[in-house]
Design an enzyme around this catalytic site. Structure first.
Site, PDB file in Angstrom:
ATOM      1  N   THR A   1       0.825  -1.219   0.000  1.00  0.00           N
ATOM      2  CA  THR A   1       0.000   0.000   0.000  1.00  0.00           C
ATOM      3  C   THR A   1       0.855   1.264   0.000  1.00  0.00           C
ATOM      4  OG1 THR A   1      -0.289  -0.188   2.408  1.00  0.00           O
ATOM      5  CG2 THR A   1      -2.076  -1.020   1.024  1.00  0.00           C
TER       6      THR A   1
ATOM      7  N   ASP B   1       1.812  -8.108  -7.870  1.00  0.00           N
ATOM      8  CA  ASP B   1       2.339  -6.838  -8.388  1.00  0.00           C
ATOM      9  C   ASP B   1       3.792  -6.881  -8.826  1.00  0.00           C
ATOM     10  OD1 ASP B   1       3.709  -6.851  -5.905  1.00  0.00           O
ATOM     11  OD2 ASP B   1       2.202  -5.555  -4.967  1.00  0.00           O
TER      12      ASP B   1
ATOM     13  N   ARG C   1      -9.268  -5.216   1.185  1.00  0.00           N
ATOM     14  CA  ARG C   1     -10.329  -5.176   2.186  1.00  0.00           C
ATOM     15  C   ARG C   1     -10.299  -3.976   3.119  1.00  0.00           C
ATOM     16  NH1 ARG C   1      -8.952 -10.020   0.757  1.00  0.00           N
ATOM     17  NH2 ARG C   1     -10.626 -11.361  -0.032  1.00  0.00           N
TER      18      ARG C   1
ATOM     19  N   CYS D   1      -5.102 -20.916 -29.833  1.00  0.00           N
ATOM     20  CA  CYS D   1      -6.153 -21.912 -29.556  1.00  0.00           C
ATOM     21  C   CYS D   1      -7.549 -21.333 -29.433  1.00  0.00           C
ATOM     22  CB  CYS D   1      -5.798 -22.717 -28.298  1.00  0.00           C
ATOM     23  SG  CYS D   1      -6.161 -21.857 -26.759  1.00  0.00           S
TER      24      CYS D   1
ATOM     25  N   ILE E   1       3.613  -1.309   8.283  1.00  0.00           N
ATOM     26  CA  ILE E   1       4.671  -2.219   7.818  1.00  0.00           C
ATOM     27  C   ILE E   1       5.954  -1.470   7.460  1.00  0.00           C
ATOM     28  CG2 ILE E   1       5.321  -3.785   5.927  1.00  0.00           C
ATOM     29  CD1 ILE E   1       2.175  -4.476   5.916  1.00  0.00           C
TER      30      ILE E   1
ATOM     31  N   HIS F   1      -1.076 -16.410  -5.987  1.00  0.00           N
ATOM     32  CA  HIS F   1      -2.213 -15.894  -6.757  1.00  0.00           C
ATOM     33  C   HIS F   1      -1.792 -15.315  -8.107  1.00  0.00           C
ATOM     34  CE1 HIS F   1      -4.652 -15.480  -2.747  1.00  0.00           C
ATOM     35  NE2 HIS F   1      -4.590 -16.722  -3.179  1.00  0.00           N
TER      36      HIS F   1
END
Ligand code: OAD
Ligand code: ZN
Length: 246
Positions: free
Chosen positions: A26, A102, A34, A155, A236, A119
């Site tokens: 962030t 990212d 969230r 494809c 953080i 992910h």
């Protein structure tokens, strides 16, 4: 303080495995999911089966991705990323497990095979049928000329960012490596994740059960705080800034 205790735990550890979520990014300008103002407060996620079934859903998914492009392209690794990269270069961190898409761990100095992307990655695209890689510039120019999300030239199946959507299978190799790393560390640090999305959110407890100390750094409470040896409910960048080396 928590930061002093974290410093001791880092010094005592032989093998540290960080597990990161959107909160580590962030401060680079990329929103999380969230928090108030997070991505899921603006848009509902588009589930994988909807993406597969509907051209409209694919068009919407790509419009959203293009709208984020300046943000992703401008983002530089933050203090959290750089602190982890310092510990990686020092040989304390074998690899980072991340839910982030990212590419900022790679940009901070981690080799590609030392970033376990649970992910996927949003900085390029893949065909969902044959997995052929496409660059975002190609998708954008096709989208602009055809006014709809393009299909694979090999494809014919849809092309999607190389990320994992809800309802899409987790990447097997990455899941296996994340499990091995979690079970073979003595310090596991969850950083900037709400720890609510499974199966990713299972790795902190897997590490804890295998004998690692568990640290959670997040500015709000998580469901797993009770199981942690140390919880640092703080920013953080400020928490990890002191661990950025040269
Ligand atoms: P979330 O948005 O769920 O959680 C991010 C957490 O970081 C929140 O608890 C924030 O309060 C916290 N946070 C944000 N900035 C912070 C800062 N500067 N310092 C400290 N804490 C901060 O993001 P994730 O847990 O990464 O998956 O989300 C997990 C998954 O849900 C994502 O990978 C994505 C999403 O849906 C898929 O789309 C499959
Ligand atoms: Zn294809």
């Amino acid at each position: 303080t928590g930061v002093d205790r974290l410093g001791e735990m880092i010094a005592e550890a032989r093998t540290i495995v960080p597990f990161t979520g959107a909160g580590i990014s962030t401060e680079t300008g990329i929103p999380d999911f969230r928090s108030p103002g997070g991505l899921w407060s603006r848009n509902q996620p588009i589930p994988f089966d909807e993406f597969v079934a509907s051209q409209d859903a694919r068009d919407e998914a790509w419009r959203r991705r293009f709208a984020m492009e300046e943000t992703f392209a401008a983002a530089k690794p933050g203090r959290g990323h750089r602190a982890l990269a310092s510990l990686y270069k020092a040989g304390k961190i074998p690899a980072v497990i991340t839910q982030n898409i990212d590419n900022l761990h790679q940009a901070s100095g981690f080799k590609a095979d030392a970033v376990i992307e649970l992910h996927g990655n949003t900085t390029y695209a893949r065909c969902i049928g044959c997995a052929r890689r496409y660059e975002l510039d190609w998708v954008k120019s096709r989208f602009d000329s055809e006014r709809q999300a393009p299909d694979c030239t090999a494809c014919g199946e849809p092309v999607k960012t190389a990320t994992i959507s809800f309802g899409q299978a987790m990447p097997e190799h990455e899941m296996r490596r994340a499990a091995e790393l979690s079970q073979h560390c003595d310090l596991f640090i969850a950083i900037g994740s709400s720890l609510v999305v499974w199966p990713a959110a299972g790795f902190p407890m897997m590490a804890k059960h295998a004998g690692a100390r568990l640290v959670i750094i997040n500015n709000e409470a998580t469901e797993q705080d009770d199981h942690a040896d140390l919880v640092i409910r703080h920013d953080i960048g400020e928490t990890l800034g002191p661990f950025v080396g040269n």
